[in-house]
Motif scaffolding. Structure first.
Motif, short mmCIF file in Angstrom:
data_model
loop_
_atom_site.label_atom_id
_atom_site.label_comp_id
_atom_site.label_asym_id
_atom_site.label_seq_id
_atom_site.Cartn_x
_atom_site.Cartn_y
_atom_site.Cartn_z
N GLY A 173 0.80 -1.21 0.00
CA GLY A 173 0.00 0.00 0.00
C GLY A 173 0.83 1.27 0.00
O GLY A 173 2.04 1.27 0.26
N THR A 174 0.17 2.38 -0.29
CA THR A 174 0.77 3.71 -0.30
C THR A 174 -0.12 4.65 0.52
O THR A 174 -1.34 4.59 0.42
CB THR A 174 0.90 4.26 -1.73
N LYS A 175 0.52 5.51 1.30
CA LYS A 175 -0.24 6.45 2.13
C LYS A 175 0.41 7.82 2.07
O LYS A 175 1.62 7.95 2.27
CB LYS A 175 -0.30 5.96 3.58
N THR A 194 -4.68 10.44 2.00
CA THR A 194 -5.08 9.64 0.85
C THR A 194 -4.28 8.35 0.89
O THR A 194 -3.05 8.39 0.98
CB THR A 194 -4.82 10.37 -0.48
N GLN A 195 -4.97 7.21 0.87
CA GLN A 195 -4.26 5.93 0.98
C GLN A 195 -4.86 4.90 0.02
O GLN A 195 -6.05 4.90 -0.26
CB GLN A 195 -4.29 5.41 2.41
N TYR A 196 -3.95 4.05 -0.49
CA TYR A 196 -4.33 3.00 -1.43
C TYR A 196 -3.86 1.64 -0.90
O TYR A 196 -2.74 1.51 -0.39
CB TYR A 196 -3.67 3.24 -2.79
N ASN A 197 -4.71 0.64 -1.01
CA ASN A 197 -4.36 -0.74 -0.66
C ASN A 197 -3.89 -0.87 0.79
O ASN A 197 -3.05 -1.72 1.10
CB ASN A 197 -3.29 -1.29 -1.61
N ASN A 240 -6.95 -3.22 -3.74
CA ASN A 240 -7.75 -2.35 -4.63
C ASN A 240 -8.73 -1.47 -3.86
O ASN A 240 -9.85 -1.23 -4.29
CB ASN A 240 -8.50 -3.19 -5.67
N THR A 241 -8.29 -0.96 -2.72
CA THR A 241 -9.12 -0.05 -1.93
C THR A 241 -8.47 1.32 -1.86
O THR A 241 -7.26 1.47 -2.04
CB THR A 241 -9.31 -0.57 -0.49
N LYS A 242 -9.29 2.33 -1.63
CA LYS A 242 -8.81 3.70 -1.49
C LYS A 242 -9.67 4.43 -0.47
O LYS A 242 -10.89 4.29 -0.46
CB LYS A 242 -8.87 4.44 -2.83
N SER A 283 -9.81 8.54 1.32
CA SER A 283 -9.23 9.88 1.37
C SER A 283 -10.15 10.79 2.16
O SER A 283 -11.36 10.56 2.25
CB SER A 283 -9.03 10.44 -0.05
#
Length: 264
Positions: free
Chosen positions: A58-60, A89-92, A97-99, A101
């Motif tokens: 993931g990325t945040k 804002t965060q992904y995975n 496959n979630t987001k 923000s």
């Protein structure tokens, strides 16, 4: 990774160039900025981006808006108010496959500090947790309160100190777990007469209810400069996630800060 290195070198060059262009009072401004409870109005925008988080890579990104406003109470005491309002804002992070923000919960602190402390600068006061998060994954849905304190020593360009707070939930949604969280931040900075600085801090967050802790190391390079007539400080550095709960550790990250200064 190549792009990250390229952007880092560009930003570092900008910081060092602007350091040489700093005005005569840059050293004094840098000294005050190294002190979390200095009598200086400032509005920092601190951006943290972290990559490779957990099993889903993931990325945040967290943009912390952190206004600091000192208030003179009398001839002997200041009250320094500090707020941290995160925009996330965060992904995975919560799944593949979630987001998510939006705003996360804010922490507001007030430090009561003597104006004429000669050997050790210190301040104590309350810290409040405000559940302003706009997404269920970004809020505790709990109001919290607890004590906070900071102490530091400044000498010959060096600043060495630490900040701590402990917050317990006192109201909020009965469907959410209670909050008992401690935050500890030791820090060290060396500032040159130009206003440039080299420093580091550690950020330890401990969730006592779930027995989970997170530890970050943040080395930084900084410089005081001007954008037109506006005094600013630029800060940049890597973020190293030394410890995190299972499945939540980041591979690497970076921090960039732009601080708008309003000296008296």
């Amino acid at each position: 990774m190549k792009n990250f290195r390229k952007y880092t070198l560009v930003l570092l060059s900008f910081v060092l160039t602007q350091a040489g262009m700093a005005q005569d009072n840059a050293a004094e401004l840098a000294k005050k900025l190294a002190n979390p409870i200095a009598s200086l109005i400032s509005v920092p925008f601190q951006n943290n981006t972290d990559y490779g988080i957990g099993n889903n890579n993931g990325t945040k990104n967290t943009l912390n808006i952190q206004p600091v406003i000192p208030i003179s109470i009398n001839d002997d005491w200041n009250m320094i108010t500090r707020a941290i309002v995160p925009v996330v804002t965060q992904y995975n992070i919560t799944g593949e496959n979630t987001k998510q923000s939006g705003l996360a919960d804010a922490v507001v602190s007030a430090f009561f500090s003597p104006k004429n402390s000669e050997n050790l600068t210190w301040g104590v006061g309350p810290a409040l947790l405000l559940p302003i998060g706009t997404n269920d994954f970004l809020t505790t849905k709990k109001f919290g309160v607890g004590p906070t304190a900071v102490a530091l020593k400044q000498s010959n360009g060096w600043t060495l100190g630490g900040l701590i707070n402990q917050i317990w939930s006192v109201a909020g949604s009965s469907e959410r777990s209670n909050v008992s969280q401690m935050f500890v931040q030791p820090f060290v900075v060396y500032n040159w007469p130009s206003g440039a600085g080299l420093g580091a801090n550690m950020e330890w967050t401990q969730d006592w209810k779930n027995s989970k802790g997170t530890l970050w190391l943040n080395p930084t390079l900084s410089a005081v400069t001007s954008l037109g007539k506006q005094k600013t400080q630029v800060v940049i550095g890597p973020r190293l996630n030394l410890a995190a709960p299972d499945g939540a550790k980041a591979d690497w990250g970076w921090r960039a800060v732009l601080i708008f200064l309003f000296p008296k």
